[in-house]
Design a protein around this motif. Sequence first.
Motif, PDB file in Angstrom:
ATOM      1  N   MET A   1       0.835  -1.180   0.000  1.00 53.42           N
ATOM      2  CA  MET A   1       0.000   0.000   0.000  1.00 53.42           C
ATOM      3  C   MET A   1       0.877   1.239   0.000  1.00 53.42           C
ATOM      4  O   MET A   1       1.826   1.331   0.749  1.00 53.42           O
ATOM      5  CB  MET A   1      -0.930  -0.019   1.210  1.00 53.42           C
ATOM      6  N   SER A   2       0.526   2.174  -0.842  1.00 56.39           N
ATOM      7  CA  SER A   2       1.311   3.383  -1.018  1.00 56.39           C
ATOM      8  C   SER A   2       1.143   4.327   0.170  1.00 56.39           C
ATOM      9  O   SER A   2       0.069   4.454   0.732  1.00 56.39           O
ATOM     10  CB  SER A   2       0.875   4.075  -2.306  1.00 56.39           C
ATOM     11  N   SER A   3       2.212   5.015   0.517  1.00 53.77           N
ATOM     12  CA  SER A   3       2.152   5.941   1.647  1.00 53.77           C
ATOM     13  C   SER A   3       1.575   7.300   1.253  1.00 53.77           C
ATOM     14  O   SER A   3       1.314   8.127   2.107  1.00 53.77           O
ATOM     15  CB  SER A   3       3.548   6.123   2.245  1.00 53.77           C
ATOM     16  N   ASN A   4       1.370   7.563  -0.056  1.00 52.44           N
ATOM     17  CA  ASN A   4       0.835   8.855  -0.473  1.00 52.44           C
ATOM     18  C   ASN A   4      -0.688   8.840  -0.654  1.00 52.44           C
ATOM     19  O   ASN A   4      -1.247   9.739  -1.267  1.00 52.44           O
ATOM     20  CB  ASN A   4       1.513   9.335  -1.764  1.00 52.44           C
ATOM     21  N   LEU A   5      -1.343   7.858  -0.098  1.00 54.02           N
ATOM     22  CA  LEU A   5      -2.793   7.787  -0.166  1.00 54.02           C
ATOM     23  C   LEU A   5      -3.402   8.762   0.842  1.00 54.02           C
ATOM     24  O   LEU A   5      -2.851   8.987   1.913  1.00 54.02           O
ATOM     25  CB  LEU A   5      -3.282   6.368   0.141  1.00 54.02           C
ATOM     26  N   ILE A   6      -4.558   9.327   0.491  1.00 51.84           N
ATOM     27  CA  ILE A   6      -5.268  10.230   1.391  1.00 51.84           C
ATOM     28  C   ILE A   6      -6.531   9.530   1.867  1.00 51.84           C
ATOM     29  O   ILE A   6      -7.316   9.038   1.061  1.00 51.84           O
ATOM     30  CB  ILE A   6      -5.635  11.539   0.676  1.00 51.84           C
ATOM     31  N   TYR A   7      -6.702   9.471   3.175  1.00 49.97           N
ATOM     32  CA  TYR A   7      -7.894   8.880   3.766  1.00 49.97           C
ATOM     33  C   TYR A   7      -8.831  10.007   4.195  1.00 49.97           C
ATOM     34  O   TYR A   7      -8.372  11.087   4.572  1.00 49.97           O
ATOM     35  CB  TYR A   7      -7.517   7.986   4.945  1.00 49.97           C
ATOM     36  N   TYR A   8     -10.135   9.769   4.135  1.00 44.22           N
ATOM     37  CA  TYR A   8     -11.114  10.836   4.308  1.00 44.22           C
ATOM     38  C   TYR A   8     -12.017  10.677   5.529  1.00 44.22           C
ATOM     39  O   TYR A   8     -12.661  11.635   5.925  1.00 44.22           O
ATOM     40  CB  TYR A   8     -11.992  10.937   3.050  1.00 44.22           C
ATOM     41  N   SER A   9     -12.104   9.514   6.107  1.00 44.34           N
ATOM     42  CA  SER A   9     -13.070   9.277   7.179  1.00 44.34           C
ATOM     43  C   SER A   9     -12.680  10.016   8.453  1.00 44.34           C
ATOM     44  O   SER A   9     -11.537  10.422   8.650  1.00 44.34           O
ATOM     45  CB  SER A   9     -13.214   7.784   7.462  1.00 44.34           C
ATOM     46  N   GLN A  10     -13.649  10.172   9.324  1.00 43.28           N
ATOM     47  CA  GLN A  10     -13.469  10.961  10.537  1.00 43.28           C
ATOM     48  C   GLN A  10     -12.504  10.317  11.528  1.00 43.28           C
ATOM     49  O   GLN A  10     -11.716  10.994  12.167  1.00 43.28           O
ATOM     50  CB  GLN A  10     -14.833  11.188  11.199  1.00 43.28           C
ATOM     51  N   PHE A  11     -12.578   9.009  11.673  1.00 47.04           N
ATOM     52  CA  PHE A  11     -11.762   8.317  12.664  1.00 47.04           C
ATOM     53  C   PHE A  11     -10.902   7.218  12.040  1.00 47.04           C
ATOM     54  O   PHE A  11     -10.654   6.188  12.650  1.00 47.04           O
ATOM     55  CB  PHE A  11     -12.652   7.726  13.761  1.00 47.04           C
ATOM     56  N   ASN A  12     -10.454   7.425  10.803  1.00 48.68           N
ATOM     57  CA  ASN A  12      -9.584   6.490  10.077  1.00 48.68           C
ATOM     58  C   ASN A  12     -10.230   5.138   9.771  1.00 48.68           C
ATOM     59  O   ASN A  12      -9.532   4.147   9.578  1.00 48.68           O
ATOM     60  CB  ASN A  12      -8.264   6.265  10.820  1.00 48.68           C
ATOM     61  N   GLN A  13     -11.560   5.104   9.706  1.00 50.58           N
ATOM     62  CA  GLN A  13     -12.223   3.843   9.380  1.00 50.58           C
ATOM     63  C   GLN A  13     -11.775   3.324   8.019  1.00 50.58           C
ATOM     64  O   GLN A  13     -11.539   2.135   7.851  1.00 50.58           O
ATOM     65  CB  GLN A  13     -13.752   3.990   9.373  1.00 50.58           C
ATOM     66  N   ASP A  14     -11.657   4.222   7.027  1.00 50.67           N
ATOM     67  CA  ASP A  14     -11.259   3.793   5.689  1.00 50.67           C
ATOM     68  C   ASP A  14      -9.839   3.226   5.686  1.00 50.67           C
ATOM     69  O   ASP A  14      -9.560   2.226   5.027  1.00 50.67           O
ATOM     70  CB  ASP A  14     -11.417   4.912   4.660  1.00 50.67           C
ATOM     71  N   LYS A  15      -8.959   3.803   6.449  1.00 50.24           N
ATOM     72  CA  LYS A  15      -7.579   3.311   6.543  1.00 50.24           C
ATOM     73  C   LYS A  15      -7.540   1.922   7.185  1.00 50.24           C
ATOM     74  O   LYS A  15      -6.853   1.015   6.711  1.00 50.24           O
ATOM     75  CB  LYS A  15      -6.731   4.288   7.351  1.00 50.24           C
ATOM     76  N   ILE A  16      -8.317   1.757   8.249  1.00 48.92           N
ATOM     77  CA  ILE A  16      -8.373   0.465   8.944  1.00 48.92           C
ATOM     78  C   ILE A  16      -8.957  -0.610   8.031  1.00 48.92           C
ATOM     79  O   ILE A  16      -8.407  -1.707   7.908  1.00 48.92           O
ATOM     80  CB  ILE A  16      -9.190   0.590  10.245  1.00 48.92           C
ATOM     81  N   ILE A  17     -10.062  -0.289   7.364  1.00 46.10           N
ATOM     82  CA  ILE A  17     -10.695  -1.255   6.462  1.00 46.10           C
ATOM     83  C   ILE A  17      -9.777  -1.574   5.291  1.00 46.10           C
ATOM     84  O   ILE A  17      -9.667  -2.729   4.870  1.00 46.10           O
ATOM     85  CB  ILE A  17     -12.056  -0.725   5.948  1.00 46.10           C
ATOM     86  N   ASP A  18      -9.083  -0.578   4.765  1.00 47.91           N
ATOM     87  CA  ASP A  18      -8.140  -0.820   3.665  1.00 47.91           C
ATOM     88  C   ASP A  18      -7.056  -1.806   4.094  1.00 47.91           C
ATOM     89  O   ASP A  18      -6.687  -2.708   3.339  1.00 47.91           O
ATOM     90  CB  ASP A  18      -7.521   0.500   3.220  1.00 47.91           C
ATOM     91  N   ARG A  19      -6.582  -1.668   5.303  1.00 48.84           N
ATOM     92  CA  ARG A  19      -5.568  -2.616   5.810  1.00 48.84           C
ATOM     93  C   ARG A  19      -6.163  -4.008   6.007  1.00 48.84           C
ATOM     94  O   ARG A  19      -5.534  -5.005   5.681  1.00 48.84           O
ATOM     95  CB  ARG A  19      -4.969  -2.109   7.113  1.00 48.84           C
ATOM     96  N   LEU A  20      -7.384  -4.064   6.555  1.00 47.54           N
ATOM     97  CA  LEU A  20      -8.041  -5.365   6.739  1.00 47.54           C
ATOM     98  C   LEU A  20      -8.268  -6.068   5.399  1.00 47.54           C
ATOM     99  O   LEU A  20      -8.155  -7.291   5.306  1.00 47.54           O
ATOM    100  CB  LEU A  20      -9.376  -5.199   7.463  1.00 47.54           C
ATOM    101  N   LEU A  21      -8.580  -5.287   4.375  1.00 44.48           N
ATOM    102  CA  LEU A  21      -8.818  -5.862   3.046  1.00 44.48           C
ATOM    103  C   LEU A  21      -7.530  -5.993   2.237  1.00 44.48           C
ATOM    104  O   LEU A  21      -7.560  -6.442   1.088  1.00 44.48           O
ATOM    105  CB  LEU A  21      -9.824  -5.002   2.272  1.00 44.48           C
ATOM    106  N   ARG A  22      -6.400  -5.613   2.842  1.00 40.46           N
ATOM    107  CA  ARG A  22      -5.074  -5.728   2.228  1.00 40.46           C
ATOM    108  C   ARG A  22      -5.001  -5.048   0.859  1.00 40.46           C
ATOM    109  O   ARG A  22      -4.465  -5.598  -0.099  1.00 40.46           O
ATOM    110  CB  ARG A  22      -4.659  -7.192   2.127  1.00 40.46           C
ATOM    111  N   GLY A  23      -5.604  -3.852   0.786  1.00 37.52           N
ATOM    112  CA  GLY A  23      -5.531  -3.074  -0.448  1.00 37.52           C
ATOM    113  C   GLY A  23      -6.352  -3.634  -1.596  1.00 37.52           C
ATOM    114  O   GLY A  23      -6.099  -3.304  -2.758  1.00 37.52           O
ATOM    115  N   LYS A  24      -7.322  -4.473  -1.290  1.00 35.93           N
ATOM    116  CA  LYS A  24      -8.154  -5.096  -2.323  1.00 35.93           C
ATOM    117  C   LYS A  24      -8.751  -4.050  -3.255  1.00 35.93           C
ATOM    118  O   LYS A  24      -9.175  -2.990  -2.828  1.00 35.93           O
ATOM    119  CB  LYS A  24      -9.284  -5.894  -1.677  1.00 35.93           C
TER     120      LYS A  24
END
Length: 129
Positions: A1-24
């Motif tokens: 997963m690239s470090s230049n990604l921008i996450y938008y959710s209030q409490f990093n939910q999108d970042k957490i889910i992205d990690r759980l889904l391994r960048g699917k």
Amino acid sequence: MSSNLIYYSQFNQDKIIDRLLRGKRSGYFIDIGAHDGISFSTSYFFEKYRNYNGSCFEANTLVFRQLEKNRNATCINAAISEEDCRNSIRIPDGDTRANPRRCFEGPVDAAAARIDGVHIARQGGHEYT
């Protein structure tokens, strides 16, 4: 997963889910209470960076117009509620133009979204899972 990604959710939910889904890539989401589609959005990251498609529900007609401009997903101006939403939805500013066009009623968690089967609680004392 690239470090230049921008996450938008209030409490990093999108970042957490992205990690759980391994960048699917190329999945599907349902976003209930999508607001303008970007501010505090749990699903926008997946649409923008992971080629996801989905449905965004927003009850406030005034905000819905911005949602349609901001997103490629299917945008639906509707409320989702366990009870008759035409009588239970109150738009904070009291502007009747902001009332939803449609109401979907049934046993739902109106403060939740799903991204590829992963439940994301979004408001009101719910746990993030």
